[in-house]
Design a protein around this motif. Structure first.
Motif, PDB file in Angstrom:
ATOM      1  N   GLY A  66     -23.867   5.397 -25.705  1.00  0.00           N
ATOM      2  CA  GLY A  66     -22.641   6.172 -25.427  1.00  0.00           C
ATOM      3  C   GLY A  66     -22.045   5.799 -24.080  1.00  0.00           C
ATOM      4  N   LYS A  67     -20.800   6.216 -23.920  1.00  0.00           N
ATOM      5  CA  LYS A  67     -20.084   5.927 -22.682  1.00  0.00           C
ATOM      6  C   LYS A  67     -19.734   7.250 -22.026  1.00  0.00           C
ATOM      7  CE  LYS A  67     -15.849   3.360 -21.679  1.00  0.00           C
ATOM      8  NZ  LYS A  67     -14.937   2.343 -22.222  1.00  0.00           N
ATOM      9  N   VAL A  68     -19.870   7.336 -20.702  1.00  0.00           N
ATOM     10  CA  VAL A  68     -19.560   8.574 -19.987  1.00  0.00           C
ATOM     11  C   VAL A  68     -18.687   8.282 -18.770  1.00  0.00           C
ATOM     12  CG1 VAL A  68     -21.729   9.704 -20.657  1.00  0.00           C
ATOM     13  CG2 VAL A  68     -21.587   8.463 -18.477  1.00  0.00           C
ATOM     14  N   VAL A  69     -17.993   9.305 -18.347  1.00  0.00           N
ATOM     15  CA  VAL A  69     -17.168   9.183 -17.142  1.00  0.00           C
ATOM     16  C   VAL A  69     -17.910   9.821 -15.971  1.00  0.00           C
ATOM     17  CG1 VAL A  69     -14.967   9.771 -16.052  1.00  0.00           C
ATOM     18  CG2 VAL A  69     -15.069   9.377 -18.520  1.00  0.00           C
ATOM     19  N   ILE A  70     -17.890   9.153 -14.835  1.00  0.00           N
ATOM     20  CA  ILE A  70     -18.379   9.767 -13.597  1.00  0.00           C
ATOM     21  C   ILE A  70     -17.134  10.236 -12.855  1.00  0.00           C
ATOM     22  CG2 ILE A  70     -19.671   9.451 -11.473  1.00  0.00           C
ATOM     23  CD1 ILE A  70     -21.287   7.267 -12.860  1.00  0.00           C
ATOM     24  N   ALA A  71     -16.946  11.565 -12.874  1.00  0.00           N
ATOM     25  CA  ALA A  71     -15.680  12.141 -12.389  1.00  0.00           C
ATOM     26  C   ALA A  71     -15.746  12.380 -10.886  1.00  0.00           C
ATOM     27  CB  ALA A  71     -15.386  13.434 -13.139  1.00  0.00           C
ATOM     28  N   THR A  72     -15.726  11.298 -10.126  1.00  0.00           N
ATOM     29  CA  THR A  72     -15.644  11.420  -8.665  1.00  0.00           C
ATOM     30  C   THR A  72     -14.718  10.360  -8.119  1.00  0.00           C
ATOM     31  OG1 THR A  72     -16.881  11.447  -6.588  1.00  0.00           O
ATOM     32  CG2 THR A  72     -17.687   9.951  -8.269  1.00  0.00           C
ATOM     33  N   HIS A  73     -14.086  10.683  -6.994  1.00  0.00           N
ATOM     34  CA  HIS A  73     -13.306   9.699  -6.256  1.00  0.00           C
ATOM     35  C   HIS A  73     -13.995   9.366  -4.931  1.00  0.00           C
ATOM     36  CE1 HIS A  73     -10.323  11.059  -9.227  1.00  0.00           C
ATOM     37  NE2 HIS A  73      -9.750   9.879  -9.053  1.00  0.00           N
ATOM     38  N   ASN A  74     -15.248   9.817  -4.768  1.00  0.00           N
ATOM     39  CA  ASN A  74     -16.016   9.568  -3.548  1.00  0.00           C
ATOM     40  C   ASN A  74     -16.923   8.354  -3.803  1.00  0.00           C
ATOM     41  OD1 ASN A  74     -18.389   9.658  -1.853  1.00  0.00           O
ATOM     42  ND2 ASN A  74     -17.770  11.708  -1.191  1.00  0.00           N
ATOM     43  N   ALA A  75     -16.705   7.272  -3.052  1.00  0.00           N
ATOM     44  CA  ALA A  75     -17.413   6.010  -3.297  1.00  0.00           C
ATOM     45  C   ALA A  75     -18.925   6.155  -3.095  1.00  0.00           C
ATOM     46  CB  ALA A  75     -16.860   4.916  -2.379  1.00  0.00           C
TER      47      ALA A  75
END
Ligand code: ITT
Length: 203
Positions: free
Chosen positions: A1-10
């Protein structure tokens, strides 16, 4: 499966990618998908994590992980806490934010240097279902030392260590012993509970 990592912090993105790696899940970041950054209007870490995870899951149609985290200082009644990112301002000046903590402690004549990091990790599915997992790590605030990690890492010395998170390798900070489930950082500890509930164990 594919997931999103919902962050804009590197810094967080690196850690969350490495935490997911053993599970063979393909992870794309909110930035790579050009997802908008929702406003963090919650009054608790768990609420803000859910806001970010749900926004990403709904916009992408994929399961999404979000972390809302912060540094809570006992002698400052838990500040910066939910406002940990905001104390650094739009220029992300964490040297300034760490100096502000030190000066607020001085101003109050605080003798305690106790603090802890909190991570609220939420996984959201596109149908609106969410699950919450939390992790904490306790320690003392010291004069900032070291270049590793991000944010407030240089001033945080976890209990049982002489070194700060700024001096501890990323492997030691958020590595997980999957046999025992032991982990050091707040984010890794939250991830261990998430993994045991939602993911098939690696190896
Ligand atoms: P996203 O919302 O896009 O994930 P953000 O940086 O705004 O990124 P938060 O709102 O959760 O994330 O703010 C948490 C802040 O707390 C973060 O910017 C760091 O300064 C600090 N923080 C959290 N975890 C940390 C860690 O492992 N080491 C050092 N500082 C940390």
């Amino acid at each position: 499966g594919k997931v999103v990592i919902a962050t804009h912090n590197a810094g967080k993105l690196v850690e969350m990618r490495e935490l997911l790696a053993p599970f063979g899940v393909e992870a794309v970041s909110a930035g790579e998908l050009n997802l908008p950054e929702p406003e963090e209007t919650g009054t608790m870490f768990s609420e803000n994590a859910a806001i970010k995870a749900l926004a990403a899951a709904e916009a992408s149609g994929l399961p999404a992980f979000a972390d809302d985290s912060g540094l809570c200082v006992d002698a400052l009644d838990g500040a910066p806490g939910l406002f940990s990112a905001r104390w650094a301002g739009p220029s992300k000046d964490f040297s300034g934010a760490m100096a502000r903590i030190a000066s607020e402690l001085d101003k109050r004549g605080a003798t305690s240097r106790r603090a802890h990091f909190v991570s609220a990790l939420v996984i959201a599915w596109p149908d609106g279902h969410t699950e919450l997992f939390e992790g904490r790590v306790f320690g003392d605030l010291v004069e900032p030392r070291g270049q590793a990690g991000f944010g407030y890492d240089p001033m945080f010395r976890p209990d049982g260590f002489e070194r700060t998170f700024g001096e501890i390798s990323s492997e030691e900070k958020h590595g997980v012993d999957w046999q025992s489930g032991n982990a050091l950082s707040h984010r890794a500890r939250a991830f261990v509970t998430l993994a045991s509930a939602c993911l098939r164990r690696p190896g």
